[in-house]
Design an enzyme around this catalytic site. Structure first.
Site, PDB file in Angstrom:
ATOM      1  N   ARG A 112       0.887  -1.170   0.000  1.00  0.00           N
ATOM      2  CA  ARG A 112       0.000   0.000   0.000  1.00  0.00           C
ATOM      3  C   ARG A 112       0.916   1.208   0.000  1.00  0.00           C
ATOM      4  O   ARG A 112       1.691   1.403   0.951  1.00  0.00           O
ATOM      5  CB  ARG A 112      -0.906  -0.003   1.229  1.00  0.00           C
ATOM      6  CG  ARG A 112      -1.634   1.317   1.405  1.00  0.00           C
ATOM      7  CD  ARG A 112      -2.768   1.245   2.392  1.00  0.00           C
ATOM      8  NE  ARG A 112      -3.899   0.543   1.836  1.00  0.00           N
ATOM      9  CZ  ARG A 112      -5.117   0.537   2.366  1.00  0.00           C
ATOM     10  NH1 ARG A 112      -5.363   1.228   3.476  1.00  0.00           N
ATOM     11  NH2 ARG A 112      -6.090  -0.135   1.798  1.00  0.00           N
ATOM     12  N   HIS A 139      -7.528   1.104  -6.418  1.00  0.00           N
ATOM     13  CA  HIS A 139      -7.650   0.148  -5.298  1.00  0.00           C
ATOM     14  C   HIS A 139      -8.283  -1.131  -5.854  1.00  0.00           C
ATOM     15  O   HIS A 139      -9.414  -1.468  -5.538  1.00  0.00           O
ATOM     16  CB  HIS A 139      -8.519   0.779  -4.204  1.00  0.00           C
ATOM     17  CG  HIS A 139      -8.450   0.085  -2.874  1.00  0.00           C
ATOM     18  ND1 HIS A 139      -7.608  -0.982  -2.613  1.00  0.00           N
ATOM     19  CD2 HIS A 139      -9.141   0.309  -1.713  1.00  0.00           C
ATOM     20  CE1 HIS A 139      -7.774  -1.370  -1.351  1.00  0.00           C
ATOM     21  NE2 HIS A 139      -8.696  -0.613  -0.792  1.00  0.00           N
ATOM     22  N   GLN A 142     -10.015  -4.027  -3.607  1.00  0.00           N
ATOM     23  CA  GLN A 142     -11.299  -3.671  -3.005  1.00  0.00           C
ATOM     24  C   GLN A 142     -12.467  -3.987  -3.936  1.00  0.00           C
ATOM     25  O   GLN A 142     -13.494  -4.524  -3.512  1.00  0.00           O
ATOM     26  CB  GLN A 142     -11.304  -2.169  -2.677  1.00  0.00           C
ATOM     27  CG  GLN A 142     -12.613  -1.674  -2.095  1.00  0.00           C
ATOM     28  CD  GLN A 142     -12.868  -2.229  -0.713  1.00  0.00           C
ATOM     29  OE1 GLN A 142     -12.005  -2.162   0.141  1.00  0.00           O
ATOM     30  NE2 GLN A 142     -14.053  -2.782  -0.475  1.00  0.00           N
ATOM     31  N   ASP A 230     -17.542   6.804  -0.975  1.00  0.00           N
ATOM     32  CA  ASP A 230     -16.319   6.600  -0.192  1.00  0.00           C
ATOM     33  C   ASP A 230     -16.072   7.918   0.537  1.00  0.00           C
ATOM     34  O   ASP A 230     -16.716   8.941   0.257  1.00  0.00           O
ATOM     35  CB  ASP A 230     -15.163   6.220  -1.139  1.00  0.00           C
ATOM     36  CG  ASP A 230     -13.871   5.872  -0.392  1.00  0.00           C
ATOM     37  OD1 ASP A 230     -13.921   5.622   0.828  1.00  0.00           O
ATOM     38  OD2 ASP A 230     -12.804   5.865  -1.045  1.00  0.00           O
ATOM     39  N   CYS A 269     -16.351   1.073   0.866  1.00  0.00           N
ATOM     40  CA  CYS A 269     -15.188   0.223   1.157  1.00  0.00           C
ATOM     41  C   CYS A 269     -14.759   0.293   2.614  1.00  0.00           C
ATOM     42  O   CYS A 269     -14.033  -0.582   3.079  1.00  0.00           O
ATOM     43  CB  CYS A 269     -14.033   0.617   0.237  1.00  0.00           C
ATOM     44  SG  CYS A 269     -13.409   2.290   0.508  1.00  0.00           S
ATOM     45  N   ARG A 297     -13.141  -9.168   1.451  1.00  0.00           N
ATOM     46  CA  ARG A 297     -11.727  -8.850   1.178  1.00  0.00           C
ATOM     47  C   ARG A 297     -10.878 -10.092   1.412  1.00  0.00           C
ATOM     48  O   ARG A 297      -9.960 -10.382   0.656  1.00  0.00           O
ATOM     49  CB  ARG A 297     -11.241  -7.701   2.091  1.00  0.00           C
ATOM     50  CG  ARG A 297     -11.871  -6.340   1.840  1.00  0.00           C
ATOM     51  CD  ARG A 297     -11.538  -5.769   0.463  1.00  0.00           C
ATOM     52  NE  ARG A 297     -10.114  -5.659   0.234  1.00  0.00           N
ATOM     53  CZ  ARG A 297      -9.334  -4.648   0.648  1.00  0.00           C
ATOM     54  NH1 ARG A 297      -9.868  -3.635   1.295  1.00  0.00           N
ATOM     55  NH2 ARG A 297      -8.029  -4.642   0.405  1.00  0.00           N
TER      56      ARG A 297
HETATM   57  N1   CP Z   1     -11.160  -0.625   2.466  1.00  0.00           N
HETATM   58  C1   CP Z   1      -9.874  -0.663   2.842  1.00  0.00           C
HETATM   59  O1   CP Z   1      -8.953  -0.827   2.021  1.00  0.00           O
HETATM   60  O2   CP Z   1      -9.696  -0.542   4.171  1.00  0.00           O
HETATM   61  P1   CP Z   1      -8.323  -0.325   4.953  1.00  0.00           P
HETATM   62  O3   CP Z   1      -7.833   1.041   4.616  1.00  0.00           O
HETATM   63  O4   CP Z   1      -8.695  -0.475   6.392  1.00  0.00           O
HETATM   64  O5   CP Z   1      -7.350  -1.374   4.488  1.00  0.00           O
HETATM   65  N1  NVA Z   2     -10.247   6.529  -0.781  1.00  0.00           N
HETATM   66  C1  NVA Z   2      -9.788   6.049   0.496  1.00  0.00           C
HETATM   67  C2  NVA Z   2      -9.922   4.563   0.561  1.00  0.00           C
HETATM   68  C3  NVA Z   2      -9.502   3.944   1.863  1.00  0.00           C
HETATM   69  C4  NVA Z   2      -9.638   2.466   1.869  1.00  0.00           C
HETATM   70  C5  NVA Z   2      -8.360   6.485   0.726  1.00  0.00           C
HETATM   71  O1  NVA Z   2      -7.545   6.411  -0.215  1.00  0.00           O
HETATM   72  O2  NVA Z   2      -8.050   6.927   1.831  1.00  0.00           O
END
Ligand code: CP
Ligand code: NVA
Length: 311
Positions: A112, A139, A142, A230, A269, A297
């Protein structure tokens, strides 16, 4: 002798539709096959005995971290988790050297990262599969869980309308990429300056995505099968106050859900911010499937890992 290049999972736009379909089928099969087993018990076949997943986090995570860790354990393998700040990467070692070193030590890497470019650079220099666990751009993991959730609830991925409401962010990019692969119609309702770039939209349309931009959120939700939003402030976004002010008219409320089909589902998500992008009545209401998404997930992560390693 030419080595087979690793199978990276960086963007849904890179992967053939038939392979994404197979990943969803494998996720469903594995979920069913282990029904009744304790969470910490491995799957009967435990295909990853002796294999190790490294997970690198440059941003916070709950779902991605725990679902990948449990996924690897259930597949019979092991995991190592590190924050970028704990690694030499955090004090200037190059992404290229990190890729080469970790490729000698582990079998697959999930990252990430803040920058999508860094993840692509990691993949270009790794000899093991790289999985994108979220970047500023997209992402993909997801959306696989979200599509599994919709199918479980009886939606036909090639014959449904999804409405994205709010910020045109990284998660929405992966919904757009998946539209080209699975055939659904994607409506996007965002304030003008929060929409996806023309370049991202036209590339997806060229790839076959059916997408409509509808500014008014009620119009965008009319007779839709799925409403999605989101957070209005993603990790790394500056000026939270301005974003909240600009995006508040796009909050998903009962009014939007009433415009949708009576059996429409609500996706998010997570993490969510009740009273910002969604009202508590919607996210905690009967049409919300957000915790199924979170559980799935795990199941889709397992199918992505087995796809990457040809298990
Ligand atoms: N939805 C998602 O990716 O959650 P986290 O940021 O908790 O991994
Ligand atoms: N759009 C959000 C998703 C988190 C899972 C972010 O990037 O923070």
């Amino acid at each position: 002798m030419a080595l087979t290049p690793p199978k990276h999972f960086l963007s849904l736009s890179d992967i053939p539709a038939s392979e994404l379909r197979a990943i969803l089928d494998e996720a469903r099969r594995r979920k069913k096959a282990r029904a009744g087993l304790a969470k910490g018990m491995p799957d009967i076949d435990a295909p990853f005995l002796g294999e190790c997943l490294a997970m690198i986090f440059e941003k916070n995570s709950t779902r991605t971290r725990f679902s990948f860790d449990m996924a690897m354990r259930q597949l019979g393998g092991q995991t190592i988790v590190a924050g970028v700040g704990d690694m030499q990467l955090g004090r200037g070692e190059t992404v290229e050297d990190t890729a080469k070193v970790l490729s000698r030590l582990v079998d697959v890497i999930m990252i990430r990262a803040k920058s999508h470019y860094d993840v692509v650079t990691l993949a270009r220099n790794a000899t093991v599969p790289i999985i994108n666990g979220l970047t500023n751009y997209n992402h993909p993991c997801q959306i696989m869980a979200d599509l599994q959730t919709l199918e479980e609830r009886g939606k036909n991925l090639s014959d449904m309308t999804l409405t994205w409401v709010g910020d045109g962010n990284n998660v929405s990019v992966s919904f757009l990429h998946a539209a080209a692969k699975f055939g659904y119609h994607l409506r996007m309702s965002t304030p003008t300056s929060y929409g996806l770039s023309g370049q991202v939209l036209s590339a997806a349309e060229m790839a076959g995505a059916k997408v409509s931009l509808i500014a008014d959120p009620v119009d965008a939700c009319r007779d839709t099968d799925v409403v999605i939003t989101d957070t209005f402030v993603s990790m790394g976004d500056a000026d939270a106050g301005r974003r909240l002010r600009d995006l508040m008219p796009w909050q998903v409320t009962d009014r939007l859900m009433e415009a949708a089909k009576p059996d429409a589902l609500f996706l998010h998500c997570l993490p969510a911010h009740r009273g910002e992008e969604v009202s508590a009545s919607v996210i905690d209401g009967p049409q919300s499937v957000v915790f199924d998404e979170a559980e799935n997930r795990l199941h889709t992560q397992k199918a992505i890992l087995t796809w990457c390693l040809d298990a």
